[in-house]
Design an enzyme around this catalytic site. Structure first.
Site, PDB file in Angstrom:
ATOM      1  N   THR A  45     -53.308 -10.715 -11.029  1.00  0.00           N
ATOM      2  CA  THR A  45     -52.585 -11.144 -12.228  1.00  0.00           C
ATOM      3  C   THR A  45     -53.588 -11.756 -13.205  1.00  0.00           C
ATOM      4  O   THR A  45     -54.784 -11.779 -12.937  1.00  0.00           O
ATOM      5  CB  THR A  45     -51.508 -12.197 -11.878  1.00  0.00           C
ATOM      6  OG1 THR A  45     -52.150 -13.450 -11.597  1.00  0.00           O
ATOM      7  CG2 THR A  45     -50.681 -11.775 -10.670  1.00  0.00           C
ATOM      8  N   CYS A  46     -53.090 -12.292 -14.315  1.00  0.00           N
ATOM      9  CA  CYS A  46     -54.011 -12.871 -15.298  1.00  0.00           C
ATOM     10  C   CYS A  46     -54.680 -14.136 -14.773  1.00  0.00           C
ATOM     11  O   CYS A  46     -55.751 -14.508 -15.252  1.00  0.00           O
ATOM     12  CB  CYS A  46     -53.296 -13.163 -16.613  1.00  0.00           C
ATOM     13  SG  CYS A  46     -51.948 -14.347 -16.481  1.00  0.00           S
ATOM     14  N   MET A  79     -44.928  -9.787 -21.195  1.00  0.00           N
ATOM     15  CA  MET A  79     -45.495 -11.000 -21.793  1.00  0.00           C
ATOM     16  C   MET A  79     -45.226 -11.032 -23.297  1.00  0.00           C
ATOM     17  O   MET A  79     -44.937 -12.085 -23.867  1.00  0.00           O
ATOM     18  CB  MET A  79     -46.997 -11.066 -21.519  1.00  0.00           C
ATOM     19  CG  MET A  79     -47.365 -11.082 -20.052  1.00  0.00           C
ATOM     20  SD  MET A  79     -47.138 -12.698 -19.297  1.00  0.00           S
ATOM     21  CE  MET A  79     -48.724 -13.435 -19.643  1.00  0.00           C
TER      22      MET A  79
END
EC number: 1.2.1.70
Length: 433
Positions: free
Chosen positions: A49-50, A193
């Site tokens: 993930t980020c 997002m």
């Protein structure tokens, strides 16, 4: 065998390191295949993930498996192993199990209690099954972690009012500008997002929002979720024109290469006093060299920590409640894990008894002769199978349920000796884990 997780997160590595180790969904098949080719790695699941990149494995020999995994991460990121090691964490068995439970529940997130991570854990499990990475152990672990994440959100208030990366970025933008309604906003990307960015921008009063995306259809699908908002939709071909008219730029795409750098932005910002960019993507969508432009003020996910910290303190008590629930889930998984050592003994016992049943049934049917009706044979077959299952049921259940390790192992040794079974190797192998 042992469960292990090796990885890094926002706690151990800055974004410029995390982005080099990012393994997006479209290359997970390749990465999983490569990891499964190593001799000591039995099962693999990749969570990227980020804010984190973690590889969960089941290893035959723990030390050898960890060595193979860390070497892979070094080669994938092209970061020398000595340099990479300072950012990596390694957790084994119960610690690895608890870590995944905490991740799934949002307790290890930059934004405590955020909900997106649970969907990301589900996606990790789905792809690890699709690409033949997860086997019986990781399948069980991920199912239990997902269940634990749901339970924490149902039985505690940890997810109520939690900020997200997107909302934190909007909050930071509001702090920097004071009045979002007076600024023109551009969002590059049209995924989840970006949808959250639009949601929070609208709630803060922004009313001049443009969406840029490679696919106009995807941008239209996003806009359909905000029927009352006047969102301007564009493809990336219009990027320079749109950004020239924008005061605030948010980027959130899956691109592995920067979409904005100094060369692109310099002609866009040359005639203005300032431009703010909020990049919530990992890998980053905005090159660090944009900071060389005096008019540009660029922020990335690591710059959101101060905003998030304001939201954290009130949630820490909820996190303590969640931790006790997770301890129950870890204990439940551990009972299942320890019961695995009974499998060779149970399998050998069932195989031996089934072989005896088949032999004795064949003798009985041969004595009855060919005139014995097939229907009657089926009845006798079912009868003998039922007797065997009834006899074996209680011993097998008791053996699996026995939590005292030494008592369970003595029981297995007794069964092996009394029935002359060939499961001793399996018992010895489990004892070494």
């Amino acid at each position: 065998m042992n469960i292990a997780v090796v990885g890094l997160s926002h706690k151990t590595a800055p974004v410029d390191v995390r982005e080099k180790l990012s393994i997006p969904d479209d290359v997970k098949e390749k990465a999983t295949s490569q990891l499964r080719s190593y001799p000591h790695l039995e099962e693999v699941a990749i969570l990227s993930t980020c804010n984190r990149m973690e590889v969960y494995v089941v290893a035959q020999e723990t030390d050898d498996g960890i060595r193979e995994l860390t070497q892979f991460l070094s080669e994938w990121s092209q970061i020398p192993l000595l340099e990479l090691r300072q950012h990596l964490f390694i957790l084994l068995h119960q610690d690895a199990v608890m870590h995944l439970m905490r991740v799934s529940a949002g307790l290890d997130s930059l934004v405590l209690g955020e909900g997106q991570i649970l969907a990301q854990v589900k996606q990790t499990h789905k792809l690890s099954q699709k690409y033949s990475g997860a086997g019986p152990i990781l399948n069980r672990l991920f199912k239990q972690a997902i269940s634990a994440g749901k339970r924490v959100r149902t039985e505690t208030s940890i997810g109520t009012g939690a900020v997200s990366i997107s909302s934190a970025a909007v909050e930071l933008a509001q702090i920097k500008t004071e009045d979002l309604s007076a600024h023109r906003v551009a969002i590059i990307g049209a995924g989840k997002m970006s949808r959250l960015l639009v949601k929070h921008l609208l709630s803060k009063g922004a009313n001049q929002i443009a969406i840029l995306n490679r696919s106009l259809k995807r941008a239209e699908q996003l806009a359909d979720q905000f029927q009352g908002a006047d969102l301007k939709l564009h493809t990336l071909a219009d990027m320079q024109a749109v950004l020239t008219e924008s005061d605030l730029i948010f980027t959130s795409t899956a691109s592995t290469e920067p979409l904005l750098d100094r060369d692109i932005l310099e002609p866009i910002v040359c005639d203005r006093q300032s431009c703010m960019i909020f990049d919530i993507s990992v890998p980053r969508n905005v090159h660090s060299n944009v900071n060389e432009l005096s008019q540009v003020h660029a922020f990335n996910v690591d710059d959101l920590k101060a905003v998030v910290a304001q939201n954290q303190e009130s949630r820490r008590q909820m996190a303590l409640e969640a931790e006790s629930l997770l301890e129950e889930e870890v204990a439940s998984f551990d009972v299942w894990w320890r019961s695995l050592e009974t499998v060779p003994t149970i399998s050998s016992l069932r195989t031996k008894v089934e072989s005896i049943r088949e032999q004795e049934l064949e003798k009985a049917l041969s004595r009855l002769g060919t005139e014995f009706a097939e229907k009657h044979q089926e009845v006798i077959e079912a009868l003998t199978r039922g007797i065997v299952n009834k006899i074996l049921h209680d011993p097998m259940v008791q053996l699996r349920a026995q939590q005292d390790i030494e008592v369970r192992r003595k029981a297995m040794q007794s069964l092996n000796m009394l029935f002359n079974l060939n499961s001793s190797q399996g018992v010895a192998k489990q004892r070494n884990t």
